[in-house]
Design an enzyme around this catalytic site. Structure first.
Site, PDB file in Angstrom:
ATOM      1  N   LYS A   1     -24.095-128.061   4.603  1.00 29.40           N
ATOM      2  CA  LYS A   1     -22.693-128.324   4.962  1.00 29.40           C
ATOM      3  C   LYS A   1     -22.243-127.382   6.077  1.00 29.40           C
ATOM      4  CE  LYS A   1     -19.358-126.288   2.370  1.00 29.40           C
ATOM      5  NZ  LYS A   1     -18.357-125.463   3.069  1.00 29.40           N
ATOM      6  N   ASN A   2     -22.554-126.097   5.929  1.00 27.99           N
ATOM      7  CA  ASN A   2     -22.026-125.119   6.878  1.00 27.99           C
ATOM      8  C   ASN A   2     -22.761-125.120   8.217  1.00 27.99           C
ATOM      9  OD1 ASN A   2     -20.062-124.488   5.095  1.00 27.99           O
ATOM     10  ND2 ASN A   2     -21.001-122.579   4.373  1.00 27.99           N
TER      11      ASN A   2
ATOM     12  N   CYS B   1      -6.301-118.698   1.938  1.00 34.70           N
ATOM     13  CA  CYS B   1      -7.436-119.330   1.276  1.00 34.70           C
ATOM     14  C   CYS B   1      -7.659-118.612  -0.036  1.00 34.70           C
ATOM     15  CB  CYS B   1      -8.631-119.181   2.208  1.00 34.70           C
ATOM     16  SG  CYS B   1     -10.193-119.654   1.515  1.00 34.70           S
TER      17      CYS B   1
ATOM     18  N   ARG C   1      -8.768-114.408   5.362  1.00 35.00           N
ATOM     19  CA  ARG C   1      -9.570-115.127   6.352  1.00 35.00           C
ATOM     20  C   ARG C   1      -8.825-115.386   7.669  1.00 35.00           C
ATOM     21  NH1 ARG C   1     -12.922-119.852   3.539  1.00 35.00           N
ATOM     22  NH2 ARG C   1     -14.294-119.465   5.288  1.00 35.00           N
TER      23      ARG C   1
ATOM     24  N   ASP D   1     -21.888-116.711  -0.484  1.00 37.55           N
ATOM     25  CA  ASP D   1     -21.751-118.061  -1.047  1.00 37.55           C
ATOM     26  C   ASP D   1     -22.635-118.283  -2.284  1.00 37.55           C
ATOM     27  OD1 ASP D   1     -19.915-118.619   0.879  1.00 37.55           O
ATOM     28  OD2 ASP D   1     -21.239-119.841   2.124  1.00 37.55           O
TER      29      ASP D   1
ATOM     30  N   ARG E   1     -16.513-130.990  -2.321  1.00 39.58           N
ATOM     31  CA  ARG E   1     -16.477-130.522  -0.926  1.00 39.58           C
ATOM     32  C   ARG E   1     -17.855-130.080  -0.461  1.00 39.58           C
ATOM     33  NH1 ARG E   1     -11.608-126.644   0.587  1.00 39.58           N
ATOM     34  NH2 ARG E   1     -12.776-126.887   2.505  1.00 39.58           N
TER      35      ARG E   1
HETATM   36  C1  EPZ Z   1     -18.454-119.130   6.888  1.00 36.16           C
HETATM   37  O1  EPZ Z   1     -17.042-118.925   6.857  1.00 36.16           O
HETATM   38  C2  EPZ Z   1     -18.761-120.162   5.818  1.00 36.16           C
HETATM   39  N1  EPZ Z   1     -18.052-121.399   6.139  1.00 36.16           N
HETATM   40  C3  EPZ Z   1     -18.339-119.643   4.440  1.00 36.16           C
HETATM   41  O2  EPZ Z   1     -18.726-120.580   3.460  1.00 36.16           O
HETATM   42  C4  EPZ Z   1     -19.087-118.324   4.182  1.00 36.16           C
HETATM   43  O3  EPZ Z   1     -18.657-117.774   2.955  1.00 36.16           O
HETATM   44  C5  EPZ Z   1     -18.821-117.331   5.311  1.00 36.16           C
HETATM   45  O4  EPZ Z   1     -19.170-117.929   6.605  1.00 36.16           O
HETATM   46  C6  EPZ Z   1     -19.603-116.030   5.192  1.00 36.16           C
HETATM   47  O5  EPZ Z   1     -20.973-116.296   5.175  1.00 36.16           O
HETATM   48  C7  EPZ Z   1     -18.552-122.213   7.057  1.00 36.16           C
HETATM   49  O6  EPZ Z   1     -19.591-121.971   7.656  1.00 36.16           O
HETATM   50  C8  EPZ Z   1     -17.805-123.491   7.306  1.00 36.16           C
HETATM   51  P1  EPZ Z   1     -16.732-115.365   8.525  1.00 36.16           P
HETATM   52  P2  EPZ Z   1     -16.319-118.147   8.044  1.00 36.16           P
HETATM   53  O7  EPZ Z   1     -15.948-115.576   9.763  1.00 36.16           O
HETATM   54  O8  EPZ Z   1     -17.015-118.423   9.305  1.00 36.16           O
HETATM   55  C9  EPZ Z   1     -13.426-111.910   8.286  1.00 36.16           C
HETATM   56  C10 EPZ Z   1     -18.460-121.942   1.526  1.00 36.16           C
HETATM   57  O9  EPZ Z   1     -18.269-121.709   0.293  1.00 36.16           O
HETATM   58  N2  EPZ Z   1     -12.915-112.436   9.550  1.00 36.16           N
HETATM   59  O10 EPZ Z   1     -18.186-114.987   8.644  1.00 36.16           O
HETATM   60  O11 EPZ Z   1     -14.878-118.415   7.932  1.00 36.16           O
HETATM   61  C11 EPZ Z   1     -13.224-112.884   7.128  1.00 36.16           C
HETATM   62  O12 EPZ Z   1     -11.927-112.811   6.604  1.00 36.16           O
HETATM   63  C12 EPZ Z   1     -17.715-121.159   2.590  1.00 36.16           C
HETATM   64  O13 EPZ Z   1     -19.203-122.840   1.929  1.00 36.16           O
HETATM   65  C13 EPZ Z   1     -11.871-111.785  10.184  1.00 36.16           C
HETATM   66  O14 EPZ Z   1     -11.362-110.755   9.724  1.00 36.16           O
HETATM   67  O15 EPZ Z   1     -16.610-116.635   7.580  1.00 36.16           O
HETATM   68  C14 EPZ Z   1     -14.310-112.450   6.180  1.00 36.16           C
HETATM   69  O16 EPZ Z   1     -13.861-111.354   5.431  1.00 36.16           O
HETATM   70  C15 EPZ Z   1     -16.657-120.262   2.053  1.00 36.16           C
HETATM   71  N3  EPZ Z   1     -11.411-112.309  11.357  1.00 36.16           N
HETATM   72  C16 EPZ Z   1     -15.450-112.004   7.113  1.00 36.16           C
HETATM   73  O17 EPZ Z   1     -14.826-111.755   8.378  1.00 36.16           O
HETATM   74  C17 EPZ Z   1     -11.935-113.435  11.918  1.00 36.16           C
HETATM   75  O18 EPZ Z   1     -11.455-113.852  12.991  1.00 36.16           O
HETATM   76  C18 EPZ Z   1     -16.569-113.016   7.329  1.00 36.16           C
HETATM   77  O19 EPZ Z   1     -15.992-114.289   7.632  1.00 36.16           O
HETATM   78  C19 EPZ Z   1     -12.996-114.079  11.272  1.00 36.16           C
HETATM   79  C20 EPZ Z   1     -13.470-113.563  10.084  1.00 36.16           C
END
Ligand code: EPZ
Length: 431
Positions: A22-23, A125, A130, A315, A407
């Site tokens: 999915k991701n 969320c 996030r 995840d 989802r």
């Molecule tokens: C991706 O989310 C995945 N989603 C998530 O999967 C997964 O948990 C996550 O990566 C971490 O591996 C998709 O790929 C669609 P991040 P993403 O940006 O890209 C912080 C699932 O269950 N951050 O790597 O949104 C953020 O808050 C989902 O399938 C900022 O502070 O995750 C988090 O603490 C849930 N500012 C950390 O970084 C930003 O601009 C990592 O988030 C972006 C992120």
């Protein structure tokens, strides 16, 4: 609203086909906005999140055609063709974005191709705040002017984007994907340092390469992208879902079963497989995928810390916690990626688990067995951890809010039932 009913304490035995990730599929679909030609994606999973993003892309002007199944047949993925010959709208409206945060991945491609985009800011969320500040700051470094107004990200780069050296202060999967896509059409070279190197980021990079992008350092934390004038169409097979794989691997281990997961790869998830081995499961790569067995002896407690790839994935944190609730001894599980990803803890406790939370760590003391209970979860992975607990528990577990599962897990009950689980979807009764 549907529920899932499980009568537990039955070992899983058999074969489970793993779908495309999915991701990986979500960013890959948004990559179609980068070219006027057709992008064909094979091994696409059939999930609610995919439909949500397809609806958003259609409103941007992307023509989407479902071309049936991949040649390996059965349920092994669909083939989707996406053609963004003309961008009809550069606005991603609140109503569509609020349903799924990954919608923000249209931002980079739209600004790169059209010089502008207006994308609703995703809201909060269940698993954490996030924010998208890293996406926005990096896009500004590529020369975009960004304003936040009326709940929207308003981005403009009328003369196109220009390559830059960007050092991410924190590893972000989404920001790496968004900016990598944007940089493929920027003038000159972009360096992304401290980039995410999750297999889904790598899969996107390979697809962009097939579309004519120039990207070096794929699979490392430093990506070098040399912008090109235009990208072209391509056909790409989506990488296997390592989180779906890990979830079923843990289902096999928690029930004392023996399951072969086919259509997947051990090298996508070594950290998770190592934890499973430490916990007492036997994990063997096979010709078609991975076999997971736990035929003798109890599970053993082990410590787990979530980290960016190649570390243990956040995840799979809820699922490994479910598994460790019945292990011999104690386990410390530390979540370092999201600040509020322990929503499954109170529900697991209702099933008899002994878990204490201390900030970002959970101390799990194994109990001999869980007992079935009505439970409810707030996000995708938390819900599936309750399904795993239900498979191991004595008695009946009723998991509500099944829409979270839909989802990200395709035909979950069917796949588990085929391995001997007593699991069914039931319509919610009043009261
Ligand atoms: C991706 O989310 C995945 N989603 C998530 O999967 C997964 O948990 C996550 O990566 C971490 O591996 C998709 O790929 C669609 P991040 P993403 O940006 O890209 C912080 C699932 O269950 N951050 O790597 O949104 C953020 O808050 C989902 O399938 C900022 O502070 O995750 C988090 O603490 C849930 N500012 C950390 O970084 C930003 O601009 C990592 O988030 C972006 C992120």
């Amino acid at each position: 609203m549907d529920k899932i009913r499980i009568r537990g304490a039955k070992p899983l035995r058999g074969t489970i086909v793993i779908g495309g990730a999915k991701n990986a599929a979500l960013p890959l679909m948004t990559a179609s906005l980068l070219t006027e030609d057709t992008l064909t994606l094979a091994n696409l999973p059939h999930l609610a999140d995919i439909t949500t993003l397809a609806n958003l892309l259609v409103q941007h002007g992307v023509e989407i055609r479902m071309d049936g199944h991949s040649p390996n047949g059965g349920h092994a993925g669909r083939v989707l063709s996406l053609t963004a010959a003309k961008i009809a709208s550069t606005t991603a409206p609140y109503d569509l974005v609020r349903k799924m945060r990954a919608s923000v991945l249209v931002l980079g491609p739209l600004v790169a191709r059209q010089g502008k985009a207006k994308v609703s800011l995703p809201g909060g969320c269940a698993i954490g705040a996030r924010p998208v500040d890293l996406h926005l700051k990096a896009l500004q470094q590529l020369g975009a002017r960004i304003e936040l107004k009326e709940g929207y990200i308003d981005a403009e780069a009328p003369n196109g984007l220009t390559g830059a050296e960007i050092v991410f202060p924190q590893v972000s999967v989404g920001a790496t994907e968004n900016i990598m896509m944007a940089a493929t059409l920027a003038k000159g070279e972009t360096v992304l340092a401290n980039a995410a190197r999750e297999p889904e980021v790598t899969d996107l990079a390979h697809c962009l390469q097939a579309m004519g992008a120039k990207i070096d350092g794929i699979g490392t934390d430093t990506l070098r992208i040399t912008g090109v004038k235009a990208l072209h169409g391509a056909r790409h097979e989506i990488v296997a879902d390592r989180i779906e794989t890990g979830t079923y691997a843990m289902a096999a281990a928690i029930t004392g079963g023996d399951v072969e997961l086919v259509g997947t790869r051990a090298d996508l998830m070594n950290a998770a497989l190592d934890v499973l081995r430490q916990a007492g499961a036997t994990v063997t790569p096979t010709e078609k995928g991975i076999r997971v067995q736990r035929l003798e002896g109890p599970l053993r407690g082990t410590d787990v810390m979530t980290e960016p790839f190649p570390g243990f994935p956040t995840d799979l944190q809820a699922q490994i916690m479910a598994l460790l609730t019945t292990a011999d001894g104690a386990s410390m599980i530390t979540e370092t990626i999201f600040e509020n990803r322990f929503m499954h803890v109170p529900e697991l406790r209702r099933m008899g688990a002994n878990i204490n939370l201390h900030g970002s760590s959970a101390m799990v003391r194994g109990v001999p067995r869980l007992t079935g209970a009505p439970v409810m979860a707030t996000d995708l992975r938390a819900s599936v951890s309750l399904v795993l607990a239900g498979l191991a528990a004595e008695g009946e577990t009723l998991v509500s809010r099944v829409y979270h599962l839909d989802r990200g897990y395709e035909r979950l009950e069917e796949k588990l039932a085929a391995c001997g689980a007593d699991i069914e979807r039931v319509k919610e009764t009043a009261g």
